[in-house]
Design an enzyme around this catalytic site. Sequence first.
Site, mmCIF file in Angstrom:
data_model
loop_
_atom_site.group_PDB
_atom_site.id
_atom_site.type_symbol
_atom_site.label_atom_id
_atom_site.label_comp_id
_atom_site.label_asym_id
_atom_site.label_seq_id
_atom_site.Cartn_x
_atom_site.Cartn_y
_atom_site.Cartn_z
ATOM 1 C CG HIS A 122 -2.076 1.036 1.382
ATOM 2 N ND1 HIS A 122 -2.360 1.627 2.092
ATOM 3 C CD2 HIS A 122 -3.135 1.051 0.252
ATOM 4 C CE1 HIS A 122 -3.452 2.349 1.656
ATOM 5 N NE2 HIS A 122 -3.876 2.030 0.595
ATOM 6 C CE LYS A 164 -1.659 4.790 -1.592
ATOM 7 N NZ LYS A 164 -2.377 4.348 -0.331
ATOM 8 C CG ASP A 224 18.087 13.492 -10.005
ATOM 9 O OD1 ASP A 224 18.044 12.412 -10.630
ATOM 10 O OD2 ASP A 224 18.109 14.583 -10.360
ATOM 11 C CG HIS A 272 -7.663 8.425 0.130
ATOM 12 N ND1 HIS A 272 -6.125 8.377 -0.133
ATOM 13 C CD2 HIS A 272 -7.908 6.941 0.018
ATOM 14 C CE1 HIS A 272 -5.925 7.268 -0.325
ATOM 15 N NE2 HIS A 272 -6.879 6.179 -0.351
ATOM 16 C CE LYS A 287 -4.226 6.584 2.795
ATOM 17 N NZ LYS A 287 -5.584 5.803 2.822
ATOM 18 C CG ASP A 327 0.680 17.000 22.582
ATOM 19 O OD1 ASP A 327 -0.569 16.979 22.850
ATOM 20 O OD2 ASP A 327 1.485 16.227 23.164
#
Length: 556
Positions: A197, A199, A204, A450, A452, A457
Amino acid sequence: MSDVDASPMKRRCSRLLVALGVVLLGGCSTLAQLPPEVQPGPPSTMLVAAAGAPLARAARGALQRAESGVAPSPGPERPELSAVRGFPQGAFALDARVQLLRRAAHGIDLQTYHLAADGVGKLILRELRDAARRGVRVRLLLDDWYTDGMDPLLLGLAATPGVEVRLFNPFVAGRGSALGRLWGLATDFGRLNHRMHNKLLIVDGVLAVAGGRNLTDEYFLRGTEGNFIDFDVLLAGPVVAQLGAWFDRYWNTRDVIPVGTVAAPAAGTGELQRAFDDAVATTAAHTAPEGTDEYGAPSVGAELDAGTLRLLPARAGAHADVPDKRHDSERIRALTGAEARAEDPADSIGERFYALLAGARREVALSSPYFIPGQVGLAALRRLRERGVEVLVLTNATGSSDEPLVNVAYARYRNELLKMGVRLYELASTRLRQDSRLQRLFGDSVGRLHAKLALIDRELVLLGSMNLDPRSRHTNTELGLAVRSAELAQRIRATYDAGAGLGVYEVVLAPDGRSIQWIGQRADGSVERLDSPPGLSWIEKLRLWLLAPLVSEELL
């Protein structure tokens, strides 16, 4: 149905297909291995550009500008500084990727769960091909769950000199049809249920983009049926080397296979290249966003052109689940019994997430599109509340979610969360349309969450690919970042607070103390109060009621 039209439907059905894989054969599938003839490719490692390369200079300048605004540390030791910029807006997030790809001089490493054969997907594929033609080494690592029908495109890209395309835990037999893949899932569930999952884009070896966005139209507000509110970041500094080490670990693992090993080419190299060129040539040219983003910054391309790339100073660290996480999960459960299904493999993203959450002193704000806390999450949030820590959770309403089965499991925890004092908010597409600014962004499409994120704090930001659900904790591999930056946390909080009044319902206990109500603020200042889930038709309610007993929470 074309690949472009099919991708939203496939995503909405993904967890149901996983469940059906178990139901069809009674969950009797074992932890199979890839066939011995399916061998991984030769090992390689991330390329890092020389100090004089354009992006290396840009990254160094961004770090120097970020460091100039940081007060000197009083102690002799000072943690190495990284730098970060957030992308709540899809147009600026896409532009950052395209601009980095176009300026690459040495190496591109791209890892993603879903790259579609739609406008965004083909744009990225075309940029990868063009970079390889300039002499840049390209490594593309895809999870194989959503590649149905994409073999010709992927083989065509892989036929370009300088490009390698590899698939994580691929379908082997029957990969050319949806029915064949479903049968493969049912008969080899233990292996194929395990998905990557993560991403990540590294260019470079000096700049990286990571977060929650897949590479399809809907994650950049270009979809017609549905679009996602999401978040990712651009990174420079030592954290990029950490991300590169994780990419290399995945790239060189046994479960990652060159696409040409499992997908038989139907033509020669020249014909594959020509077919690829024809396929991506129809994609519209990329147009950089005009003006500034929500934080008042111009696009990354504009800043790179001016030599003034500006990022926020941050102490940042990156971590990922091990590629063979499923083996660790099964081993632990086998050794310790059924009750261990709520436990994590050692040093997983889930374990680290809850360890950092436990350090909160005042406030925790969580955003998760798929929220199933489980007993582990429930206990963690209860301990925070017992210490007086304020806890806020934002997730999708059932009627807006692309995975409504998840909300069936989430609803089992709602009352207990509310009784312990957790504040719950659900994003609803019907409410997004009441905000004129958001209406312009989403048009007639369904707006969905979507992003996440965890803000601890208001100074520590946790982000990446992990959802707060059993699939992320036990089954899929995930990539996570811990970024200590009060300014980034403040910006994120302001971004999501700005549309919260009209975009969400607050979920509360009704006066009877047992049932649930959804309360929203209307544009005219009046209060809307609902006694049933918003935006859910009776047909959808019936479908979910029929499916709920068939689906184990562990599969969601």
